[in-house]
Structures are given as structure tokens and as C-alpha cells.
Design a protein around this motif. Structure first.
Motif, PDB file in Angstrom:
ATOM      1  N   GLY A   2       0.784  -1.224   0.000  1.00 34.12           N
ATOM      2  CA  GLY A   2       0.000   0.000   0.000  1.00 34.12           C
ATOM      3  C   GLY A   2       0.815   1.272   0.000  1.00 34.12           C
ATOM      4  N   GLY A   3       2.093   1.175   0.122  1.00 38.71           N
ATOM      5  CA  GLY A   3       2.924   2.371   0.098  1.00 38.71           C
ATOM      6  C   GLY A   3       3.346   2.703  -1.324  1.00 38.71           C
ATOM      7  N   THR A   4       3.588   3.960  -1.566  1.00 36.05           N
ATOM      8  CA  THR A   4       4.080   4.372  -2.873  1.00 36.05           C
ATOM      9  C   THR A   4       5.524   3.915  -3.036  1.00 36.05           C
ATOM     10  OG1 THR A   4       4.893   6.486  -2.027  1.00 36.05           O
ATOM     11  CG2 THR A   4       2.607   6.426  -2.829  1.00 36.05           C
ATOM     12  N   SER A   5       6.012   3.976  -4.249  1.00 34.73           N
ATOM     13  CA  SER A   5       7.395   3.567  -4.488  1.00 34.73           C
ATOM     14  C   SER A   5       8.360   4.478  -3.718  1.00 34.73           C
ATOM     15  CB  SER A   5       7.723   3.582  -5.976  1.00 34.73           C
ATOM     16  OG  SER A   5       7.561   4.875  -6.510  1.00 34.73           O
ATOM     17  N   TYR A   6       8.014   5.748  -3.584  1.00 36.08           N
ATOM     18  CA  TYR A   6       8.844   6.681  -2.823  1.00 36.08           C
ATOM     19  C   TYR A   6       8.924   6.241  -1.360  1.00 36.08           C
ATOM     20  CZ  TYR A   6      10.553  11.076  -0.853  1.00 36.08           C
ATOM     21  OH  TYR A   6      11.298  12.021  -0.198  1.00 36.08           O
ATOM     22  N   ARG A   7       7.774   5.890  -0.760  1.00 36.11           N
ATOM     23  CA  ARG A   7       7.752   5.450   0.638  1.00 36.11           C
ATOM     24  C   ARG A   7       8.483   4.118   0.798  1.00 36.11           C
ATOM     25  NH1 ARG A   7       6.518   7.904   5.024  1.00 36.11           N
ATOM     26  NH2 ARG A   7       5.206   6.257   5.789  1.00 36.11           N
ATOM     27  N   GLN A   8       8.380   3.234  -0.192  1.00 36.34           N
ATOM     28  CA  GLN A   8       9.089   1.961  -0.139  1.00 36.34           C
ATOM     29  C   GLN A   8      10.595   2.189  -0.148  1.00 36.34           C
ATOM     30  OE1 GLN A   8       7.486  -0.220  -3.447  1.00 36.34           O
ATOM     31  NE2 GLN A   8       5.549  -0.639  -2.402  1.00 36.34           N
ATOM     32  N   GLU A   9      11.055   3.113  -0.999  1.00 34.58           N
ATOM     33  CA  GLU A   9      12.482   3.437  -1.047  1.00 34.58           C
ATOM     34  C   GLU A   9      12.930   4.089   0.261  1.00 34.58           C
ATOM     35  OE1 GLU A   9      13.303   5.836  -4.484  1.00 34.58           O
ATOM     36  OE2 GLU A   9      12.255   4.417  -5.798  1.00 34.58           O
ATOM     37  N   THR A  10      12.075   4.924   0.838  1.00 40.42           N
ATOM     38  CA  THR A  10      12.394   5.566   2.110  1.00 40.42           C
ATOM     39  C   THR A  10      12.552   4.515   3.206  1.00 40.42           C
ATOM     40  OG1 THR A  10      11.205   7.561   1.457  1.00 40.42           O
ATOM     41  CG2 THR A  10      11.595   7.260   3.811  1.00 40.42           C
ATOM     42  N   ALA A  11      11.652   3.548   3.234  1.00 38.83           N
ATOM     43  CA  ALA A  11      11.738   2.472   4.230  1.00 38.83           C
ATOM     44  C   ALA A  11      13.021   1.667   4.033  1.00 38.83           C
ATOM     45  CB  ALA A  11      10.518   1.567   4.133  1.00 38.83           C
TER      46      ALA A  11
END
Length: 116
Positions: A23-32
Motif C-alpha cells: 500500500g505504500g508508494t514507491s517513494y515510501r518503499q524506497e524511504t523504508a
């Protein structure tokens, strides 16, 4: 740094990364992912509870990142550290648990998912 303390932060960041996968955007996935990688270099994981300390830590290690990305990674590290090193929900008073449950029900009735 004790291994056990670092493990608590690492496990919390793994849970955050798992949440971003569904459910996270690709930006949030990269941040994680960045937060997880940078967490290996932290000496005192409890210090990341302070957002300013977390921002300084990320900024010093990842100079190639934009200011916005540094801020987002620091925020993720800070929130994970707070969840890992503060009292768990089970330690809340009965009054606090009741208020928290009421808040969840209120959000649920509106169709909004509450994080807390």
C-alpha cells in the motif's frame, strides 16, 4: 550499542517496510529501505527518537540525498525508534486504553484506518 537494542529498531523498521509493500508508494518503499540500511550504522539507537538527532544522523551518512529525502528518512527512523523504545500499548493505563479504543471505533465508523 547493545545488539538487543539495535534489534528492536531493526525489527520495527522491517515491520514498516512490510507495511509499505502493501500500500505504500514507491517513494515510501524506497524511504523504508533507506531507513533500514542506515539503521545498521547507528551507535545509540535511542537517540533517533529525537527528530533533530535523526535528521543529523541521516544527513551525515547520506550526503547525496535531497533535503526532502533526508527529512523523510529521518522521520521514518524517528517514528520507528519511538515505537521501539517507548512504552508499548500494553503498558497504557486502563483509561488510556479505553480512549484509544473509542478513537479506533470512531475512525472505523467513518471508514478511516487509524494508525494508533
Amino acid at each position: 550499542m547493545t545488539k538487543r537494542k539495535h534489534e528492536r529498531l531493526y525489527q520495527e523498521l522491517l515491520r514498516e517496510q512490510d507495511r509499505m509493500q502493501f500500500g505504500g508508494t514507491s517513494y515510501r518503499q524506497e524511504t523504508a529501505q533507506l531507513a533500514l540500511v542506515l539503521s545498521h550504522d547507528v551507535k545509540v539507537p535511542e537517540s533517533l527518537c529525537n527528530r533533530v538527532e535523526a535528521r543529523n544522523f541521516v544527513g551525515s551518512l547520506a550526503k547525496e540525498l535531497s533535503e526532502d529525502r533526508v527529512e523523510d528518512v529521518a522521520k521514518m527512523l524517528s517514528m520507528a525508534a519511538r515505537r521501539a523504545y517507548t512504552n508499548p500499548e500494553s503498558a497504557f493505563s486502563i483509561d488510556m486504553k479505553v480512549r484509544l479504543e473509542e478513537k479506533r471505533k470512531r475512525f472505523k465508523s467513518r471508514g478511516i484506518r487509524a494508525k494508533s
